[in-house]
Design an enzyme around this catalytic site. Structure first.
Site, PDB file in Angstrom:
ATOM      1  N   ASP A   8       0.924  -1.235  -0.028  1.00  0.00           N
ATOM      2  CA  ASP A   8      -0.060  -0.015   0.009  1.00  0.00           C
ATOM      3  C   ASP A   8       0.740   1.277  -0.071  1.00  0.00           C
ATOM      4  O   ASP A   8       1.325   1.513   1.041  1.00  0.00           O
ATOM      5  CB  ASP A   8      -0.928  -0.098   1.313  1.00  0.00           C
ATOM      6  CG  ASP A   8      -1.719   1.114   1.084  1.00  0.00           C
ATOM      7  OD1 ASP A   8      -2.255   1.476   0.184  1.00  0.00           O
ATOM      8  OD2 ASP A   8      -2.054   1.776   2.448  1.00  0.00           O
ATOM      9  N   GLU A  68      -1.500  -1.740  -4.521  1.00  0.00           N
ATOM     10  CA  GLU A  68      -2.965  -1.017  -4.759  1.00  0.00           C
ATOM     11  C   GLU A  68      -2.777   0.207  -5.924  1.00  0.00           C
ATOM     12  O   GLU A  68      -1.490   0.868  -5.910  1.00  0.00           O
ATOM     13  CB  GLU A  68      -3.215  -0.204  -3.408  1.00  0.00           C
ATOM     14  CG  GLU A  68      -4.601   0.430  -3.520  1.00  0.00           C
ATOM     15  CD  GLU A  68      -5.413   0.785  -2.161  1.00  0.00           C
ATOM     16  OE1 GLU A  68      -5.892  -0.098  -1.447  1.00  0.00           O
ATOM     17  OE2 GLU A  68      -5.259   1.896  -2.095  1.00  0.00           O
ATOM     18  N   ASP A 140      -1.608   0.953   7.777  1.00  0.00           N
ATOM     19  CA  ASP A 140      -0.959   0.706   6.336  1.00  0.00           C
ATOM     20  C   ASP A 140      -0.516  -0.559   6.012  1.00  0.00           C
ATOM     21  O   ASP A 140      -0.689  -1.109   4.997  1.00  0.00           O
ATOM     22  CB  ASP A 140       0.183   1.782   5.996  1.00  0.00           C
ATOM     23  CG  ASP A 140      -0.404   3.295   6.295  1.00  0.00           C
ATOM     24  OD1 ASP A 140      -0.929   3.655   5.179  1.00  0.00           O
ATOM     25  OD2 ASP A 140       0.173   4.071   7.263  1.00  0.00           O
TER      26      ASP A 140
END
Length: 161
Positions: A8, A68, A140
């Site tokens: 991420d 992502e 995160d």
């Protein structure tokens, strides 16, 4: 058995998570967060991200990575910083010889929770069910584990025949 590195990306704090996928069975390996110094020049921060991703790849030897996709913020400057951080993360994966699969945030949420409009609390609740023994390093890292789980669900046919 497939070892998946989920990522991420963020300039301030990039989350990472490593899982093992064996058919429909998932196991937690490790997770963490890579923080950069907000006062450091952006080139130094990007270099730090790149090197830290390479260290994670070296430590856990994933078969591939999942990242992502970028989303556009209302603030163009924030979007550019996110894009730069994502580039450093992708370059770190490529330097480690990893193929990278990319997923939209809504698809990650749908894959993990069942709805693309799930909030972070719902995603974290599902992580506790799917990876019950995982000690998650932070928000995160949780997001990165969700990306890895999505990859396990969505790309299974690519890697396991």
């Amino acid at each position: 058995m497939t070892i998946i590195l989920g990522l991420d990306p963020s300039l301030s704090c990039t989350g990472w998570g490593v899982i093992v996928s064996e058919g429909a069975r998932l196991s937690h390996v490790a997770n963490g967060q890579i923080k950069t110094n907000a006062k450091a020049p952006i080139a130094d921060r990007l270099h730090h991200l790149h090197d830290a991703i390479q260290a994670v790849v070296a430590a856990h030897a994933p078969d591939h990575a999942a990242v992502e996709e970028i989303f556009l913020n209302k603030n163009p400057k924030s979007s550019l910083k996110l894009a730069q951080a994502r580039g450093a993360v992708l370059a770190g994966c490529a330097a480690g010889g990893l193929q990278v699969n990319e997923y939209a945030a809504r698809l990650v949420k749908k894959s993990v929770v069942g709805t693309g409009s799930a909030d972070k609390a719902q995603v974290q609740s599902m992580l506790k069910i799917l990876l019950p023994n995982a000690q998650i390093a932070g928000e995160d890292a949780a997001d990165a584990l969700a990306v890895a789980i999505s990859d396990a669900h969505l790309a299974r046919s690519l890697y396991e025949g």
